[in-house]
Design a protein around this motif. Sequence first.
Motif, PDB file in Angstrom:
ATOM      1  N   MET A 131      -8.304 -44.771  25.269  1.00 31.21           N
ATOM      2  CA  MET A 131      -9.019 -44.262  26.505  1.00 31.21           C
ATOM      3  C   MET A 131      -9.285 -45.308  27.263  1.00 31.21           C
ATOM      4  SD  MET A 131      -9.696 -41.495  25.277  1.00 31.21           S
ATOM      5  CE  MET A 131      -9.779 -40.427  23.574  1.00 31.21           C
ATOM      6  N   ALA A 134      -6.441 -45.518  29.496  1.00 34.68           N
ATOM      7  CA  ALA A 134      -6.272 -43.938  30.740  1.00 34.68           C
ATOM      8  C   ALA A 134      -7.377 -44.662  31.704  1.00 34.68           C
ATOM      9  CB  ALA A 134      -6.857 -43.270  29.643  1.00 34.68           C
ATOM     10  N   LEU A 168      -8.347 -37.489  24.922  1.00 37.05           N
ATOM     11  CA  LEU A 168      -8.321 -37.698  26.241  1.00 37.05           C
ATOM     12  C   LEU A 168      -8.957 -36.808  27.046  1.00 37.05           C
ATOM     13  CD1 LEU A 168      -4.607 -38.765  26.919  1.00 37.05           C
ATOM     14  CD2 LEU A 168      -6.519 -40.209  27.112  1.00 37.05           C
TER      15      LEU A 168
END
Length: 232
Positions: A131, A134, A168
């Motif tokens: 995470m 991302a 995600l």
Amino acid sequence: MGNWLRNLAFSIVFYGGSVPIVLGAPIAAMFGKKVIRPYCMGWAGFGVWCARHIMGIRLAIEGQQVAGPALYAAKHQSMFETMALARALGTPAIVMKQELARIPIWGWATQQYGIILVDREASAAALRRMMREAGEALAEGRSILIFPEGTRVPPGETPPLRSGFAGLYRALKLPVVPVALDSGLVWPRKGRKRPGTVTFRFAAPVPPGLKRDEVETIVHGAINALEPPAPS
């Protein structure tokens, strides 16, 4: 015989040319992301060029990308879409198996490019790292590319989505663009490649905020839209 010669020529040019490119990647990575990212896209372009001009593999694109960063969830049947989709999406952050990052030197270079590592064990620490990576990609205005079924599969196979996709989707709160493709028909995982047209079909974006089972059902169906129907 003609196709055998095409495959031989492709192997000599593409794989032979890729060796010095891969060896040079760590040097490019030393100069930062502004150098390594165009460098990687150059290699991807080289691969697409070889596929087109040596193997006779053309690309047809249906549908559209969305404006701004998004989460692109694609079918995975061959190396072709790894190169062609990366170029089409403009240096996206690609979700990759953690094992690939352990390759000496090359693994370090890919992390300098800015990939997102996924751990098959899906530990809490690994999910937090995924995470974070991302989030860093989004802060740079980059889209994220994930192959949610987890691995390359031959045409006709439709395995369930891996858990990393739902994580995600829930955390990033981005629209998801499913991408169906049929590259395995001309670039099989095993066996000879052959001339033909690969179709990338960008489906309508799926809005954020759906329940896990709902978004997984929609995305799984959309990325498999080009798969042959099951026998009745």
